[in-house]
Write a protein that holds these residues in place. Structure first.
Motif, PDB file in Angstrom:
ATOM      1  N   ALA A  91      -7.729  13.871   7.084  1.00  0.00           N
ATOM      2  CA  ALA A  91      -8.558  12.804   7.522  1.00  0.00           C
ATOM      3  C   ALA A  91      -9.879  13.326   7.617  1.00  0.00           C
ATOM      4  O   ALA A  91     -10.728  12.474   8.337  1.00  0.00           O
ATOM      5  N   ARG A  92     -10.150  14.593   7.131  1.00  0.00           N
ATOM      6  CA  ARG A  92     -11.522  14.990   7.451  1.00  0.00           C
ATOM      7  C   ARG A  92     -12.707  14.376   6.845  1.00  0.00           C
ATOM      8  O   ARG A  92     -12.833  13.619   5.831  1.00  0.00           O
ATOM      9  N   GLY A  93     -13.629  13.928   7.772  1.00  0.00           N
ATOM     10  CA  GLY A  93     -14.804  12.754   7.357  1.00  0.00           C
ATOM     11  C   GLY A  93     -14.562  11.531   7.112  1.00  0.00           C
ATOM     12  O   GLY A  93     -15.346  10.781   6.908  1.00  0.00           O
ATOM     13  N   LEU A  94     -13.480  11.017   7.611  1.00  0.00           N
ATOM     14  CA  LEU A  94     -13.041   9.587   7.442  1.00  0.00           C
ATOM     15  C   LEU A  94     -13.455   8.992   9.002  1.00  0.00           C
ATOM     16  O   LEU A  94     -12.923   9.655  10.045  1.00  0.00           O
ATOM     17  N   ASP A  95     -13.775   7.866   9.003  1.00  0.00           N
ATOM     18  CA  ASP A  95     -14.056   6.854  10.142  1.00  0.00           C
ATOM     19  C   ASP A  95     -12.649   6.080  10.219  1.00  0.00           C
ATOM     20  O   ASP A  95     -11.931   5.853   9.278  1.00  0.00           O
ATOM     21  N   PRO A  96     -12.554   5.652  11.341  1.00  0.00           N
ATOM     22  CA  PRO A  96     -11.421   5.020  11.618  1.00  0.00           C
ATOM     23  C   PRO A  96     -11.191   3.566  10.810  1.00  0.00           C
ATOM     24  O   PRO A  96     -12.280   2.949  10.643  1.00  0.00           O
ATOM     25  N   HIS A  97     -10.205   3.663  10.201  1.00  0.00           N
ATOM     26  CA  HIS A  97      -9.696   2.599   9.337  1.00  0.00           C
ATOM     27  C   HIS A  97      -8.352   2.297   9.196  1.00  0.00           C
ATOM     28  O   HIS A  97      -7.591   3.187   9.498  1.00  0.00           O
ATOM     29  N   VAL A  98      -7.798   1.008   9.017  1.00  0.00           N
ATOM     30  CA  VAL A  98      -6.410   0.570   8.649  1.00  0.00           C
ATOM     31  C   VAL A  98      -5.938   1.434   7.449  1.00  0.00           C
ATOM     32  O   VAL A  98      -6.444   1.054   6.426  1.00  0.00           O
ATOM     33  N   ALA A  99      -5.195   2.440   7.683  1.00  0.00           N
ATOM     34  CA  ALA A  99      -4.587   3.278   6.300  1.00  0.00           C
ATOM     35  C   ALA A  99      -3.323   2.619   5.825  1.00  0.00           C
ATOM     36  O   ALA A  99      -2.980   2.861   4.688  1.00  0.00           O
ATOM     37  N   ALA A 100      -2.445   2.135   6.735  1.00  0.00           N
ATOM     38  CA  ALA A 100      -1.000   1.671   6.473  1.00  0.00           C
ATOM     39  C   ALA A 100      -0.550   0.471   7.160  1.00  0.00           C
ATOM     40  O   ALA A 100      -1.022   0.422   8.281  1.00  0.00           O
ATOM     41  N   LEU A 101       0.359  -0.273   6.588  1.00  0.00           N
ATOM     42  CA  LEU A 101       1.104  -1.020   7.423  1.00  0.00           C
ATOM     43  C   LEU A 101       2.456  -0.709   7.289  1.00  0.00           C
ATOM     44  O   LEU A 101       2.865  -0.189   6.154  1.00  0.00           O
ATOM     45  N   GLY A 102       3.185  -1.068   8.509  1.00  0.00           N
ATOM     46  CA  GLY A 102       4.630  -0.935   8.268  1.00  0.00           C
ATOM     47  C   GLY A 102       5.307  -2.183   8.537  1.00  0.00           C
ATOM     48  O   GLY A 102       4.979  -3.188   9.293  1.00  0.00           O
ATOM     49  N   PHE A 103       6.398  -2.468   7.850  1.00  0.00           N
ATOM     50  CA  PHE A 103       7.332  -3.672   7.852  1.00  0.00           C
ATOM     51  C   PHE A 103       8.536  -3.528   8.250  1.00  0.00           C
ATOM     52  O   PHE A 103       9.356  -2.656   7.314  1.00  0.00           O
ATOM     53  N   ALA A 104       9.365  -4.224   8.907  1.00  0.00           N
ATOM     54  CA  ALA A 104      10.818  -4.323   8.961  1.00  0.00           C
ATOM     55  C   ALA A 104      11.457  -5.016   8.266  1.00  0.00           C
ATOM     56  O   ALA A 104      10.653  -6.265   7.757  1.00  0.00           O
ATOM     57  N   VAL A 105      12.468  -4.766   7.554  1.00  0.00           N
ATOM     58  CA  VAL A 105      13.226  -5.423   6.454  1.00  0.00           C
ATOM     59  C   VAL A 105      14.618  -5.494   6.563  1.00  0.00           C
ATOM     60  O   VAL A 105      15.108  -4.606   7.299  1.00  0.00           O
ATOM     61  N   SER A 106      15.089  -6.314   6.014  1.00  0.00           N
ATOM     62  CA  SER A 106      16.639  -6.571   6.216  1.00  0.00           C
ATOM     63  C   SER A 106      17.276  -5.320   5.265  1.00  0.00           C
ATOM     64  O   SER A 106      18.378  -5.126   5.473  1.00  0.00           O
ATOM     65  N   ASP A 107      16.782  -5.210   3.910  1.00  0.00           N
ATOM     66  CA  ASP A 107      17.385  -4.083   3.015  1.00  0.00           C
ATOM     67  C   ASP A 107      16.311  -3.431   2.361  1.00  0.00           C
ATOM     68  O   ASP A 107      15.646  -3.688   1.610  1.00  0.00           O
ATOM     69  N   ALA A 108      16.130  -2.325   3.091  1.00  0.00           N
ATOM     70  CA  ALA A 108      14.844  -1.325   2.521  1.00  0.00           C
ATOM     71  C   ALA A 108      15.219  -0.858   1.112  1.00  0.00           C
ATOM     72  O   ALA A 108      14.255  -0.621   0.423  1.00  0.00           O
ATOM     73  N   THR A 109      16.521  -0.581   1.068  1.00  0.00           N
ATOM     74  CA  THR A 109      16.922   0.031  -0.441  1.00  0.00           C
ATOM     75  C   THR A 109      16.533  -0.882  -1.413  1.00  0.00           C
ATOM     76  O   THR A 109      16.134  -0.520  -2.754  1.00  0.00           O
ATOM     77  N   ALA A 110      16.906  -2.413  -1.557  1.00  0.00           N
ATOM     78  CA  ALA A 110      16.563  -3.242  -2.351  1.00  0.00           C
ATOM     79  C   ALA A 110      15.187  -3.526  -2.591  1.00  0.00           C
ATOM     80  O   ALA A 110      14.603  -3.572  -3.834  1.00  0.00           O
ATOM     81  N   LEU A 111      14.260  -3.528  -1.339  1.00  0.00           N
ATOM     82  CA  LEU A 111      12.825  -3.457  -1.592  1.00  0.00           C
ATOM     83  C   LEU A 111      12.388  -2.421  -2.447  1.00  0.00           C
ATOM     84  O   LEU A 111      11.359  -2.300  -3.012  1.00  0.00           O
ATOM     85  N   THR A 112      12.705  -1.138  -2.153  1.00  0.00           N
ATOM     86  CA  THR A 112      12.287   0.071  -2.839  1.00  0.00           C
ATOM     87  C   THR A 112      12.698  -0.237  -4.386  1.00  0.00           C
ATOM     88  O   THR A 112      11.852   0.284  -5.109  1.00  0.00           O
ATOM     89  N   GLU A 113      14.020  -0.522  -4.616  1.00  0.00           N
ATOM     90  CA  GLU A 113      14.344  -0.834  -6.110  1.00  0.00           C
ATOM     91  C   GLU A 113      13.347  -1.819  -6.574  1.00  0.00           C
ATOM     92  O   GLU A 113      13.159  -1.803  -7.917  1.00  0.00           O
ATOM     93  N   ARG A 114      13.051  -3.031  -5.790  1.00  0.00           N
ATOM     94  CA  ARG A 114      12.198  -3.953  -6.402  1.00  0.00           C
ATOM     95  C   ARG A 114      10.918  -3.558  -6.593  1.00  0.00           C
ATOM     96  O   ARG A 114      10.219  -3.763  -7.856  1.00  0.00           O
ATOM     97  N   ALA A 115      10.287  -2.675  -5.775  1.00  0.00           N
ATOM     98  CA  ALA A 115       8.864  -2.292  -6.027  1.00  0.00           C
ATOM     99  C   ALA A 115       8.880  -1.328  -7.189  1.00  0.00           C
ATOM    100  O   ALA A 115       7.782  -1.202  -7.939  1.00  0.00           O
ATOM    101  N   ALA A 116       9.903  -0.526  -7.482  1.00  0.00           N
ATOM    102  CA  ALA A 116       9.908   0.327  -8.644  1.00  0.00           C
ATOM    103  C   ALA A 116      10.061  -0.350  -9.952  1.00  0.00           C
ATOM    104  O   ALA A 116       9.272   0.041 -10.975  1.00  0.00           O
ATOM    105  N   GLU A 117      10.720  -1.410  -9.989  1.00  0.00           N
ATOM    106  CA  GLU A 117      10.907  -2.061 -11.162  1.00  0.00           C
ATOM    107  C   GLU A 117       9.724  -3.006 -11.554  1.00  0.00           C
ATOM    108  O   GLU A 117       9.372  -3.228 -12.832  1.00  0.00           O
ATOM    109  N   LEU A 118       8.633  -3.333 -10.330  1.00  0.00           N
ATOM    110  CA  LEU A 118       7.460  -3.764 -10.705  1.00  0.00           C
ATOM    111  C   LEU A 118       6.410  -2.760 -11.152  1.00  0.00           C
ATOM    112  O   LEU A 118       5.259  -3.238 -10.993  1.00  0.00           O
ATOM    113  N   ARG A 119       6.945  -1.551 -11.228  1.00  0.00           N
ATOM    114  CA  ARG A 119       6.026  -0.515 -11.517  1.00  0.00           C
ATOM    115  C   ARG A 119       4.809  -0.344 -10.351  1.00  0.00           C
ATOM    116  O   ARG A 119       3.664  -0.286 -10.650  1.00  0.00           O
TER     117      ARG A 119
END
Length: 611
Positions: free
Chosen positions: A342-370
């Motif tokens: 983070a050298r030289g970076l000011d505070p900013h929102v870098a990431a969001l985390g979500f709780a999901v019911s099926d993480a594997t399916a979401l990963t597969e969905r994201a991959a299929e959507l490139r």
């Protein structure tokens, strides 16, 4: 589903557009005539390139003003057509788009238009070409697809059919159900575009504000369902005129466009279920996220954010055992402070985390959507969090929600305090500033990948102009993400305007008093605001005095009330604390101009705690 895209959708040369379309996985393209005319390559070279890339050339367009004219004018139409049909043979294209007349039409007579299309069909047939007649929404006489179909029926020629364009039909409010009365083999081509709900002339709306499926307000799922029920089995093509898409990276636009069609394919497959045509497949069904898991703030030095969080009652939960990362929490709100790389970076929102019911399916969905994958190094014994990169660069991670308690990854933070219970109970919303060129793609990212819909759009006045805000929100309100696009004058920063994280509270007055006692200096609200507040709402004088004392702002609607206050801005970030009373579901939009003006007046500094 055979997919196609009009070259008009993308920036660059015709050769660059063909490479981008092939790279994104399209099956074919529509050749927009100006792209060919301005190309250095011959029609034969374009045809050969498309063949090498595995692309079909599906449509040549447009041929304008071909019907409803005097005989002398129609003779010139035939002359133009002869030249175009000869060119199409060189390209190997078999379908030409003929738009309803907007310029030279002088005869409002279906029989005349049909007779002229029949003669044009005779000429086309000699060249092995078919004519797709399209009713433009601004056609001089023919502006309804149903009338275009009647004319094609009257023409009664095997080389004359219709082209259906979702924009021309839905922008005029025409009922798409009548599409099912057209035999599928008489629909020679299909073009799709979404669009925002706007009140403006339809030509300007079409030329500048079309969007890819899933980004606007049109019911393209229903529209395409009607088309497929006719038996149509030709290309499903995108024709999107948009000033933004023709300025940004051509390869990125092509991937973005193909993702929109994959989203639409999934929606139609679910709508039609067992009746869906071959090639219409559903995406992995992950379901939308259940709630915020964490918000990550990144900076070279996060000490100012630590000081701020401490003043509002967050507990320091410890440092990560392998990384320069700390965890702070209050209730179910978790904030990760990351100083790694983070050298030289000011505070900013870098990431969001979500709780999901099926993480594997979401990963597969994201991959299929490139979707671009978000990489984080994970060591032995640490929980792997899959994730993607949103169009604005924000990383989005997800993990399966357990049966109770905290997420498993919190155990990786050591030597900190226990969870603290107080007025702050959860993350209410995260507002992300968006560069102007990615906000439409961001809407598609959240709706297609995470199944989170865009629910509202508004404009807020700022000292520099109007700020457009589009809200991503789950139906139960557990996830709220306003996407804000500032006026062009502010768009030089990587994030177009400051981001902010809003925390839900169950007693904001108690929180505000306790935070002030610990040294918090909230964003100062001018006295004029409270005088205006008294005029707008019938509020108790003592209540208004409390609001003024604590720099709280207020809103009310038919469903409830909203109290909130802001911190000063640090880097690209500030915090907001909110209390929703009743069923209030908004964001206090009426207070945003006051906040923006106060921030403009000099609240952007890191001095958030009194000495």
């Amino acid at each position: 589903m055979r997919t196609s895209i009009a070259t008009v959708c993308m920036s660059g040369t015709l050769v660059e557009k063909l490479h981008a379309a092939a790279g994104a996985g399209f099956d074919g393209v529509e050749i927009f005539e100006p792209d060919l005319v301005s190309a250095a390559e011959s029609p034969e070279e374009i045809r050969a390139l498309a063949e090498r890339l595995g692309l079909s050339l599906d449509l040549y367009q447009p041929m304008r003003d071909v019907e409803g004219v005097e005989e002398a004018v129609f003779n010139d139409v035939l002359r133009r057509a002869e030249a175009k049909f000869s060119l199409m043979r060189r390209l190997g294209i078999e379908v030409v788009l003929c738009c309803s007349n907007v310029a030279t039409a002088t005869i409002d007579d279906d029989d005349v238009s049909a007779a002229q299309l029949r003669r044009l069909g005779d000429l086309a047939q000699e060249h092995g070409i078919r004519i797709a007649f399209e009713a433009l929404a601004w056609g001089k006489y023919v502006d309804d697809y149903r009338r275009a179909w009647r004319i094609a029926q009257l023409a009664d020629h095997p080389a004359v059919g219709v082209c259906l364009d979702s924009f021309h039909i839905l922008s005029r409010g025409h009922d798409p159900r009548d599409i099912e009365d057209i035999p599928g083999d008489r629909i020679f081509f299909l073009q799709l575009a979404d669009a925002p709900a706007l009140s403006m002339d339809v030509l300007s709306w079409s030329r500048h504000h079309r969007l890819f499926p899933g980004e606007g307000s049109f019911d393209l799922t229903g529209f395409l369902t009607h088309v497929l029920r006719t038996g149509y089995d030709g290309p499903v093509s995108l024709e999107v005129f948009n000033d933004t898409f023709r300025q940004v990276d051509v390869a990125g636009t092509a991937v973005h466009a193909r993702r929109s069609l994959r989203w639409l394919e999934d929606a139609v497959a679910r709508e039609l279920a067992d009746a869906a045509p071959a090639g219409f497949d559903v995406l992995p069904d992950s379901g939308m996220p259940l709630g915020f898991d964490f918000v990550e703030i990144k900076a070279e030095d996060t000490s100012s954010i630590e000081a701020l969080l401490e003043t509002v009652g967050f507990a320091a939960r410890g440092k990560h055992r392998t990384k320069p990362v700390t965890l702070w929490s209050a209730g179910d709100a978790r904030v990760v402070l990351n100083e790694q790389h983070a050298r030289g970076l000011d505070p900013h929102v870098a990431a969001l985390g979500f709780a999901v019911s099926d993480a594997t399916a979401l990963t597969e969905r994201a991959a299929e959507l490139r979707t671009p994958f978000a990489y984080r190094r994970t060591y032995a014994g640490e929980q792997m969090l899959d994730g993607a990169v949103a169009p604005d660069g924000t990383e989005v991670f997800w993990s399966a929600r357990g049966t109770g308690g905290e997420p498993a990854w919190t155990a990786e933070f050591e030597h900190g305090a226990s969870v603290r219970r107080g007025p702050v109970v959860a993350v209410d919303h995260v507002s992300l500033g968006q560069p102007w060129q990615v906000v439409d793609e961001a809407i598609l990212f959240f709706s297609a990948v995470l199944e989170l819909p865009a629910t509202s759009s508004t404009e807020v006045a700022s000292p520099q102009g109007l700020v457009q805000s589009r809200v991503i929100q789950s139906p139960d309100g557990s996830i709220r993400i306003p996407l804000n696009v500032s006026p062009p004058i502010l768009s030089g920063r990587p994030t177009a305007m400051p981001q902010h994280v809003a925390f839900a509270c169950d007693d904001i007055v108690t929180l505000a008093r306790a935070a002030r006692a610990r040294g918090l200096r909230p964003l100062s609200i001018p006295r004029n605001y409270y005088e205006d507040l008294t005029a707008r709402f019938d509020l108790d004088d003592g209540f208004v005095a409390t609001l003024r004392e604590l720099d709280l702002v207020f809103d009310r609607d038919a469903e409830g009330e909203y109290l909130h206050f802001y911190t000063a801005t640090v880097g690209d970030l500030f915090f907001e604390f909110v209390e929703r009373r009743g069923n209030y579901d908004g964001y206090g939009a009426g207070n945003a101009p006051v906040r923006l003006t106060a921030q403009r007046a000099g609240a952007v500094d890191a001095d958030i705690v009194r000495p």
